[in-house]
Motif scaffolding. Sequence first.
Motif, PDB file in Angstrom:
ATOM      1  N   GLU A   1       0.832  -1.213   0.000  1.00 51.32           N
ATOM      2  CA  GLU A   1       0.000   0.000   0.000  1.00 51.32           C
ATOM      3  C   GLU A   1       0.866   1.262   0.000  1.00 51.32           C
ATOM      4  O   GLU A   1       0.565   2.232  -0.698  1.00 51.32           O
TER       5      GLU A   1
ATOM      6  N   GLY B   1      -6.295   3.598   4.939  1.00 46.72           N
ATOM      7  CA  GLY B   1      -6.809   2.255   4.735  1.00 46.72           C
ATOM      8  C   GLY B   1      -6.612   1.353   5.923  1.00 46.72           C
ATOM      9  O   GLY B   1      -7.399   0.432   6.154  1.00 46.72           O
TER      10      GLY B   1
ATOM     11  N   PRO C   1     -10.479  -3.494   4.365  1.00 49.44           N
ATOM     12  CA  PRO C   1     -10.496  -3.116   2.944  1.00 49.44           C
ATOM     13  C   PRO C   1     -11.895  -2.892   2.377  1.00 49.44           C
ATOM     14  O   PRO C   1     -12.138  -1.898   1.678  1.00 49.44           O
TER      15      PRO C   1
ATOM     16  N   THR D   1     -13.345   0.408   3.517  1.00 48.52           N
ATOM     17  CA  THR D   1     -12.712   1.541   2.835  1.00 48.52           C
ATOM     18  C   THR D   1     -13.258   1.706   1.428  1.00 48.52           C
ATOM     19  O   THR D   1     -13.550   2.822   0.986  1.00 48.52           O
TER      20      THR D   1
ATOM     21  N   ILE E   1      -5.930   1.198  -2.024  1.00 50.29           N
ATOM     22  CA  ILE E   1      -6.436  -0.028  -1.396  1.00 50.29           C
ATOM     23  C   ILE E   1      -6.849  -1.050  -2.459  1.00 50.29           C
ATOM     24  O   ILE E   1      -6.529  -2.239  -2.359  1.00 50.29           O
TER      25      ILE E   1
ATOM     26  N   LEU F   1      -5.148  -4.675  -3.253  1.00 52.79           N
ATOM     27  CA  LEU F   1      -5.971  -5.878  -3.123  1.00 52.79           C
ATOM     28  C   LEU F   1      -5.924  -6.694  -4.410  1.00 52.79           C
ATOM     29  O   LEU F   1      -5.792  -7.925  -4.373  1.00 52.79           O
TER      30      LEU F   1
ATOM     31  N   ASN G   1     -15.973  -7.414   3.647  1.00 51.07           N
ATOM     32  CA  ASN G   1     -14.734  -7.778   4.338  1.00 51.07           C
ATOM     33  C   ASN G   1     -14.607  -9.293   4.493  1.00 51.07           C
ATOM     34  O   ASN G   1     -13.511  -9.854   4.338  1.00 51.07           O
TER      35      ASN G   1
END
Length: 417
Positions: free
Chosen positions: A140, A282, A287, A290, A331, A335, A400
């Motif tokens: 990140e 974040g 995640p 966010t 983010i 991911l 999540n």
Amino acid sequence: MSDPTHDQAAWRTFRRFWASTAASNLADGMLLSATPLVALTLTRDPLAITTVTAMQYLPWLLFSVPLGTLADRVDRMVLLRIASTTRALGVGLLALALATGHVHILMLYALSFLFGLAETLYDTTSSALVPTLVEDHQLERANGRLYATQTVANSFAGPPLGGGLFALAVAAPFALGSAGYAVAALLLTVLPLTHSKRTPGKAPTTFVKDLKAGVRGFTGSPLLISLCVLFGIGNLASSAAYGLVALTVVERLDASPATFGLVLAGGAVGAFLGGTYGDRIGRLTRPGTTLLWTTVVSGLVTAAIGLADHLIVLSALMAVDGFVVLTQSVIGVSLRARLIPDHMLGRVTAVFRTLSTGASALGAVLGGLLARALGLFWPFIIVGAVVVALGPILFRWLSNDRIEATLSTQQTTEEKV
């Protein structure tokens, strides 16, 4: 538990790559403002001028997936060196043609296509390279630094510098841009080659099989598809709305075209802050959370932009949107990198980005049609409301629990392999 010595070594390598990217992005920013100015010296036909931009985006739609597949078969650092060198030579050729007065609109089309092809190769490969340069817990932070640098160079420093140099000498921004790409290529030569991690003992495959595997790698991941839908809707909304900001400044707010730079500066400041601190923001939430709140806030701000009645208000709203969009990008891109196995990062990312880039093109057309039919501020209201409404729906796909379960399953699979 991370090894501090290894972490420092990885970050030193990344900083060299970061410096190369900064030089490249500064050149991108200069060409962003200078290339349309060259087109204006050759023709005043609106279609001919917009074709220059279209030629730059065409390689994304035609070659993104094949080039992404190539990034999984050839050393990624080598591809970045080729892309940077190609851009240095191509922009240098245009600078020479401008200096000698031998430029034709067809030449500009051809060179724009070449720039776009090299940019597609560079961006596709670099996005797949970052996870191999840094440790997982640095991802990140690394993506945030790259996004912040890209914003400053492409939106802040590059365009004014390119426009100012063009006023002094038509060839000047292209000569300096060529030098910027050359510097980027030189910085890449001091970095070690970085081979993608292939599955041990796996037999070599053909290019076509790798390409098909990349498409299957994308379509076989519901979480990746959901993330692509989120990015695609965001790109569509941004293109539909932001393509009309210049008209909003000049027509609805009755301001001079020069003040458009102030509005863009506001968005660039927000994007810079989002890129710089997005990884820290974040970490405050999970995640999926966010991704949800940044989507909803972006939709609300987009709608508010359509109602803004002052340049300062408009610039402030652009800053807020820039911040949340870049936070979401930091983010989301991180991911995405974790969801794709390293040996498939190039081609799967390319499929992902081809679809999201196509959404941007569709959004630009949609915004223009809505503005023509309903008025200048309605596109902001409509796309903003759509984004807000879709936020909770997308959160069901990008919850999540789903994210954590998918990452856990993938990690277990990789450990078995």
